[in-house]
Scaffold this active site. Structure first.
Site: not given
Ligand code: EPU
Length: 341
Positions: A158, A234, A337
């Site tokens: 990012r 995010s 972010e």
């Molecule tokens: N999780 C929880 N509780 C929840 C939701 C998630 O514990 O309620 C944990 C789970 O273990 C899950 C992990 O968090 O596996 C990761 O969640 P997710 O796969 O939804 O992705 P993220 O790491 O939270 C990142 C990006 C998103 C992108 C997703 C999918 C960043 C800051 N965010 O989120 O990007 O869509 O991966 O690749 O890196 C954005 O930048 O606006 C954005 C939405």
């Protein structure tokens, strides 16, 4: 064409829907406009805005907000050059409809083409840098247009030099994306393969449209639609910590959740990446409110303007509560972010 609005309300130009104003809003529709502008006469500083989907206006902006609404696209066999003002997901939809691989995992990310190259947007194992072949920009220092090789942009998670040492220097006018007719599905991240299987899609039959559809399904389930509720996606970056620190987090998580509990994480070259969403969830913030601001219940990494009238202070208040609680519990300082302006 250059359009100017003085003392302009920005609430429809930022996806968080913060009701703030700027001294001047300028929209340009052609490259020549950038050269013709009297930059020194504009209220300072100048902020170039894409879709306004990755920032939080914390107060009225004293300077100029500029929107580059250059929206033409030009296609060659396995690439396409899109104007900075093209809606990024329109490009993703077009590529999928043409049967071209490349941006399908980035489907439905809000924002515009110019910002994709600044922010190195990413989702489901793909980042913008993986498909950016070339960038065209106006160099405010020399008044000339330049082509910028993405290899020189310092791309990381990012981030890029456009956000750091080049900040304020270049105005991106177009981005060329590399596309491919050869199937190159990337399905190993965040439930993409499972979603496709549920849709009945299997690997030899895959098309970019099917993958796009799966990604859209996952995003719609988890993330708030910016047309319906204000947010900037995010809010925090996922932190990377040392292996020793991770072991301490595991111990805390097992004390809370039982001895067999597995902490979600990804090993990266710099250490262990722990999802900020997980920590926010563990600290009980899902659905938490501060006035009109709320931690989104479906994906706690997202802060939303739940009332539609949340103030920047309410968003920042919730942000600070989260940062402090996670610092106390896990010894990790989350970094936003979302750019605070
Ligand atoms: N999780 C929880 N509780 C929840 C939701 C998630 O514990 O309620 C944990 C789970 O273990 C899950 C992990 O968090 O596996 C990761 O969640 P997710 O796969 O939804 O992705 P993220 O790491 O939270 C990142 C990006 C998103 C992108 C997703 C999918 C960043 C800051 N965010 O989120 O990007 O869509 O991966 O690749 O890196 C954005 O930048 O606006 C954005 C939405």
């Amino acid at each position: 064409m250059v359009t100017r609005y003085n003392n302009c309300d920005l609430s429809s130009r930022n996806t968080f829907r913060m009701k703030v104003k700027c001294a001047l809003y300028v929209e340009v529709t052609a490259e020549e406009d950038l050269q013709a502008l009297d930059w020194a006469a504009l209220p300072q500083p100048v902020l170039v805005l894409g879709g306004g989907s990755n920032l939080l206006f914390t107060k009225d902006f004293p300077g100029t907000v500029m929107h580059v609404a250059i929206c033409h696209s030009e296609r060659s066999e396995e690439s396409v050059t899109c104007g900075a003002g093209v809606v990024f997901d329109d490009f993703c939809a077009w590529a999928a409809a043409e049967g071209l691989w490349g941006p399908e995992n980035l489907s439905l990310i809000p924002g515009e083409v110019g910002a994709s190259a600044v922010q190195n947007i990413g989702a489901y194992g793909v980042e913008a840098k993986d498909i950016i072949a070339d960038i065209r920009a106006y160099d405010r220092e020399t008044g000339q247009f330049v082509q910028i090789d993405p290899a020189t942009c310092g791309y990381g998670y990012r981030t890029s030099k456009f956000k750091t040492e080049w900040k304020g220097r270049y105005v991106i006018t177009a981005v060329t994306y590399r596309l491919s007719r050869t199937p190159q599905p990337r399905l190993d991240y965040g439930g993409v393969r499972k979603a496709l299987e549920e849709m009945g899609g299997c690997e030899p039959m895959l098309t970019p449209s099917l993958v796009r559809e799966a990604i859209i399904g996952i995003r719609r389930q988890k993330l708030p639609a910016v047309e319906e509720v204000g947010s900037a996606g995010s809010f925090f970056c996922n932190p990377v910590i040392s292996r020793e620190h991770f072991e301490r987090i595991v111990a805390i998580a097992r004390a809370d959740n039982g001895p067999d509990y597995e902490v979600p994480h990804y090993d990266t070259p710099g250490g262990v990446k722990v999802p900020a969403a997980w920590m926010i969830d563990q600290c009980g913030f899902k659905g938490a409110r501060n006035g009109g601001a709320q931690v989104y219940p479906g994906q706690p990494l997202v802060i939303v303007n739940a009332s539609g009238t949340a103030s920047p202070q309410e968003i920042i208040g919730l942000e600070q509560q989260i940062i402090q609680t996670i610092e106390r519990k896990y010894g990790i300082t989350l970094h936003p972010e979302v750019e605070h302006v």
